[in-house]
Scaffold this motif. Structure first.
Motif, PDB file in Angstrom:
ATOM      1  N   PHE A  94       0.869  -1.179   0.000  1.00 12.79           N
ATOM      2  CA  PHE A  94       0.000   0.000   0.000  1.00 12.79           C
ATOM      3  C   PHE A  94       0.904   1.227   0.000  1.00 12.79           C
ATOM      4  N   VAL A  95       0.338   2.387  -0.247  1.00  8.66           N
ATOM      5  CA  VAL A  95       1.135   3.607  -0.228  1.00  8.66           C
ATOM      6  C   VAL A  95       0.943   4.321   1.110  1.00  8.66           C
ATOM      7  N   VAL A  96       1.863   5.227   1.399  1.00 10.33           N
ATOM      8  CA  VAL A  96       1.772   6.090   2.569  1.00 10.33           C
ATOM      9  C   VAL A  96       1.888   7.528   2.079  1.00 10.33           C
ATOM     10  N   PRO A  97       1.422   8.498   2.843  1.00  5.02           N
ATOM     11  CA  PRO A  97       1.552   9.890   2.396  1.00  5.02           C
ATOM     12  C   PRO A  97       3.003  10.254   2.121  1.00  5.02           C
ATOM     13  N   GLN A  98       3.228  10.969   1.033  1.00  9.01           N
ATOM     14  CA  GLN A  98       4.565  11.459   0.697  1.00  9.01           C
ATOM     15  C   GLN A  98       4.561  12.980   0.786  1.00  9.01           C
ATOM     16  N   ILE A  99       5.346  13.510   1.693  1.00 15.00           N
ATOM     17  CA  ILE A  99       5.346  14.943   1.960  1.00 15.00           C
ATOM     18  C   ILE A  99       5.887  15.705   0.752  1.00 15.00           C
ATOM     19  N   ALA A 100       5.099  16.698   0.309  1.00 17.54           N
ATOM     20  CA  ALA A 100       5.491  17.497  -0.860  1.00 17.54           C
ATOM     21  C   ALA A 100       6.110  18.829  -0.470  1.00 17.54           C
ATOM     22  N   GLY A 101       5.872  19.289   0.741  1.00 20.63           N
ATOM     23  CA  GLY A 101       6.431  20.570   1.155  1.00 20.63           C
ATOM     24  C   GLY A 101       6.082  20.919   2.581  1.00 20.63           C
ATOM     25  N   PHE A 102       6.773  21.938   3.102  1.00 20.38           N
ATOM     26  CA  PHE A 102       6.608  22.383   4.480  1.00 20.38           C
ATOM     27  C   PHE A 102       6.396  23.893   4.506  1.00 20.38           C
ATOM     28  N   LEU A 142       6.759  26.992   7.522  1.00 26.27           N
ATOM     29  CA  LEU A 142       7.077  27.329   8.909  1.00 26.27           C
ATOM     30  C   LEU A 142       5.898  28.038   9.566  1.00 26.27           C
ATOM     31  N   LEU A 143       5.659  27.714  10.841  1.00 25.77           N
ATOM     32  CA  LEU A 143       4.566  28.313  11.597  1.00 25.77           C
ATOM     33  C   LEU A 143       5.109  29.426  12.500  1.00 25.77           C
ATOM     34  N   PRO A 144       4.356  30.497  12.700  1.00 24.71           N
ATOM     35  CA  PRO A 144       4.836  31.624  13.505  1.00 24.71           C
ATOM     36  C   PRO A 144       5.243  31.222  14.921  1.00 24.71           C
ATOM     37  N   GLU A 145       4.518  30.266  15.498  1.00 24.69           N
ATOM     38  CA  GLU A 145       4.801  29.850  16.875  1.00 24.69           C
ATOM     39  C   GLU A 145       5.886  28.784  16.961  1.00 24.69           C
ATOM     40  N   GLY A 146       6.423  28.402  15.811  1.00 24.76           N
ATOM     41  CA  GLY A 146       7.418  27.336  15.767  1.00 24.76           C
ATOM     42  C   GLY A 146       6.823  26.060  15.198  1.00 24.76           C
ATOM     43  N   GLY A 147       7.663  25.180  14.695  1.00 19.96           N
ATOM     44  CA  GLY A 147       7.176  23.963  14.077  1.00 19.96           C
ATOM     45  C   GLY A 147       6.824  24.193  12.616  1.00 19.96           C
ATOM     46  N   ARG A 148       6.302  23.148  11.984  1.00 17.67           N
ATOM     47  CA  ARG A 148       6.014  23.212  10.557  1.00 17.67           C
ATOM     48  C   ARG A 148       4.656  22.599  10.236  1.00 17.67           C
ATOM     49  N   ALA A 149       4.010  23.160   9.241  1.00 14.47           N
ATOM     50  CA  ALA A 149       2.853  22.515   8.615  1.00 14.47           C
ATOM     51  C   ALA A 149       3.371  21.680   7.461  1.00 14.47           C
ATOM     52  N   VAL A 150       2.692  20.567   7.162  1.00 16.53           N
ATOM     53  CA  VAL A 150       3.121  19.696   6.068  1.00 16.53           C
ATOM     54  C   VAL A 150       1.991  19.560   5.056  1.00 16.53           C
ATOM     55  N   VAL A 151       2.391  19.311   3.811  1.00 12.57           N
ATOM     56  CA  VAL A 151       1.427  19.159   2.729  1.00 12.57           C
ATOM     57  C   VAL A 151       1.779  17.922   1.925  1.00 12.57           C
ATOM     58  N   HIS A 152       0.764  17.131   1.595  1.00  8.03           N
ATOM     59  CA  HIS A 152       0.961  15.988   0.699  1.00  8.03           C
ATOM     60  C   HIS A 152      -0.283  15.827  -0.162  1.00  8.03           C
ATOM     61  N   ARG A 153      -0.117  15.134  -1.272  1.00  7.12           N
ATOM     62  CA  ARG A 153      -1.269  14.891  -2.147  1.00  7.12           C
ATOM     63  C   ARG A 153      -2.291  14.008  -1.426  1.00  7.12           C
ATOM     64  N   ARG A 154      -3.546  14.289  -1.664  1.00  7.16           N
ATOM     65  CA  ARG A 154      -4.608  13.455  -1.102  1.00  7.16           C
ATOM     66  C   ARG A 154      -4.670  12.144  -1.872  1.00  7.16           C
ATOM     67  N   ILE A 155      -4.674  11.042  -1.140  1.00  5.69           N
ATOM     68  CA  ILE A 155      -4.721   9.718  -1.749  1.00  5.69           C
ATOM     69  C   ILE A 155      -6.187   9.337  -1.964  1.00  5.69           C
ATOM     70  N   VAL A 156      -6.493   8.876  -3.142  1.00  4.93           N
ATOM     71  CA  VAL A 156      -7.875   8.557  -3.495  1.00  4.93           C
ATOM     72  C   VAL A 156      -8.267   7.193  -2.931  1.00  4.93           C
ATOM     73  N   GLY A 157      -9.433   7.132  -2.330  1.00 11.27           N
ATOM     74  CA  GLY A 157      -9.947   5.882  -1.784  1.00 11.27           C
ATOM     75  C   GLY A 157     -11.063   6.181  -0.802  1.00 11.27           C
ATOM     76  N   GLU A 158     -11.639   5.143  -0.237  1.00 14.31           N
ATOM     77  CA  GLU A 158     -12.701   5.298   0.751  1.00 14.31           C
ATOM     78  C   GLU A 158     -12.224   4.772   2.098  1.00 14.31           C
ATOM     79  N   TRP A 159     -12.704   5.412   3.172  1.00 12.01           N
ATOM     80  CA  TRP A 159     -12.354   4.917   4.491  1.00 12.01           C
ATOM     81  C   TRP A 159     -12.945   3.518   4.688  1.00 12.01           C
ATOM     82  N   LEU A 160     -12.216   2.704   5.407  1.00  8.35           N
ATOM     83  CA  LEU A 160     -12.625   1.333   5.660  1.00  8.35           C
ATOM     84  C   LEU A 160     -13.932   1.284   6.457  1.00  8.35           C
ATOM     85  N   ASP A 161     -14.867   0.464   6.003  1.00 10.46           N
ATOM     86  CA  ASP A 161     -16.106   0.193   6.729  1.00 10.46           C
ATOM     87  C   ASP A 161     -15.956  -1.180   7.378  1.00 10.46           C
TER      88      ASP A 161
END
Length: 305
Positions: A81-89, A91-110
């Motif tokens: 299976f695939v896992v999220p692949q980070i495309a970019g970051f 920086l947040l004003p308070e410190g730390g980072r936000a991350v962005v990755h492509r949304r993986i197509v599929g449905e949540w498990l029922d």
């Protein structure tokens, strides 16, 4: 204060060069994060996630490093299976980072809709087994924790002891848990890499297969029963049998005859952790919910006994 969808969209454009946001909608993911799905001008969907606290930020940083390590195992087919692949970051004003990755197509498990046989139930078993076959160095190299079987049993004992002090665990249920925790044969297992937070909203499925697993911030070297417990408790009995059969066939050199028994116990102990969550965070509705579920479990196990 939670970030607005527009603020998250702005972070996504800062994180990924060339990304031009056309629309944004909020999204919910486990953990202490602000999350949104951003649709770009070229109709691509991106997930942006920003931690709300220092603790969440540290967990996210460890997860980022782990995802990079897992990419090799995805690319070589070790993980089916695939896992999220980070495309970019960003920086947040308070410190730390936000991350962005492509949304993986599929449905949540029922989980409740799982059927027995060689379809999705079996694929779930193989997917979880593939995680458990990863070398421990994959998570240990990212600074994520590892436990021996004895240490992990001690953690479970501590949780039950703390929950017992609330006075809300039925005595018969508590005695059964304590007996199981004292049963040394139940806790003879080889620690493996575990996802640590598997749930229906962490697993994307498509056409009867697991296509992606996300939410790796709780990964560790620990008890394989952790990743199986929620499925064995929530899935229809026949589907749970198919999950375990496929899982056992996929594992190599597995010597853990009490794995399924321990997984069912771990599923029950999740109610104690839910109770403690409510007590620690002063959430009376959670405490009452956990208390009701513990009473139901006690009644059900008495009838089975």
């Amino acid at each position: 204060m939670a970030r607005t969808p527009l603020a998250l969209a702005a972070l996504s454009t800062a994180a990924v060069p060339g990304l031009e946001a056309a629309s944004v909608r909020t999204d919910s993911m486990p953990g202490d994060y602000d999350t949104a799905v951003v649709t770009s001008q070229d109709d691509q969907e991106w997930v942006v996630r920003a931690p709300r606290s220092t603790v969440a930020g540290a967990a996210l940083e460890a997860e980022i490093e782990l995802l990079e390590s897992l990419k090799l195992y995805v690319d070589t087919g070790v993980l089916p299976f695939v896992v999220p692949q980070i495309a970019g970051f960003a920086l947040l004003p308070e410190g730390g980072r936000a991350v962005v990755h492509r949304r993986i197509v599929g449905e949540w498990l029922d989980v409740e809709a799982l059927a027995p046989g060689p379809g999705l139930a079996a694929d779930l078993g193989r997917a979880i087994a593939a995680i458990h076959e990863l070398p421990a160095s994959v998570v240990e190299g990212c600074g994520l924790p590892g436990y021996t079987a004895a240490e992990y049993r001690d953690r479970r004992m501590s949780e039950v002891d703390e929950a017992a002090k609330t006075g809300r665990i039925p005595s018969t249920l508590l005695h059964r848990w304590e007996a199981a925790l004292e049963d040394v044969s139940l806790w003879k297992f080889q620690p493996v890499v575990v996802h640590g937070d598997l749930a229906a909203d962490q697993m994307l499925v498509d056409r009867g297969r697991v296509v992606a697993i996300s939410g790796w911030s709780e990964a560790k070297v620990a008890d394989p029963a952790d990743d199986l417990a929620w499925l064995l408790v929530a899935a229809p009995v026949e589907a749970a049998d198919s999950i375990m059969e496929a899982y056992l066939l996929r594992r190599t050199e597995l010597s853990d005859p009490r794995l399924q028994d321990r997984a069912l116990l771990v599923g029950e102990l999740a109610l104690a952790r839910w109770l403690l969550h409510g007590v620690r965070h002063k959430l009376p509705e959670v405490v009452e919910d956990a208390t009701a579920m513990l009473a139901d479990l006690d009644e059900a196990t008495r009838e089975e006994g």
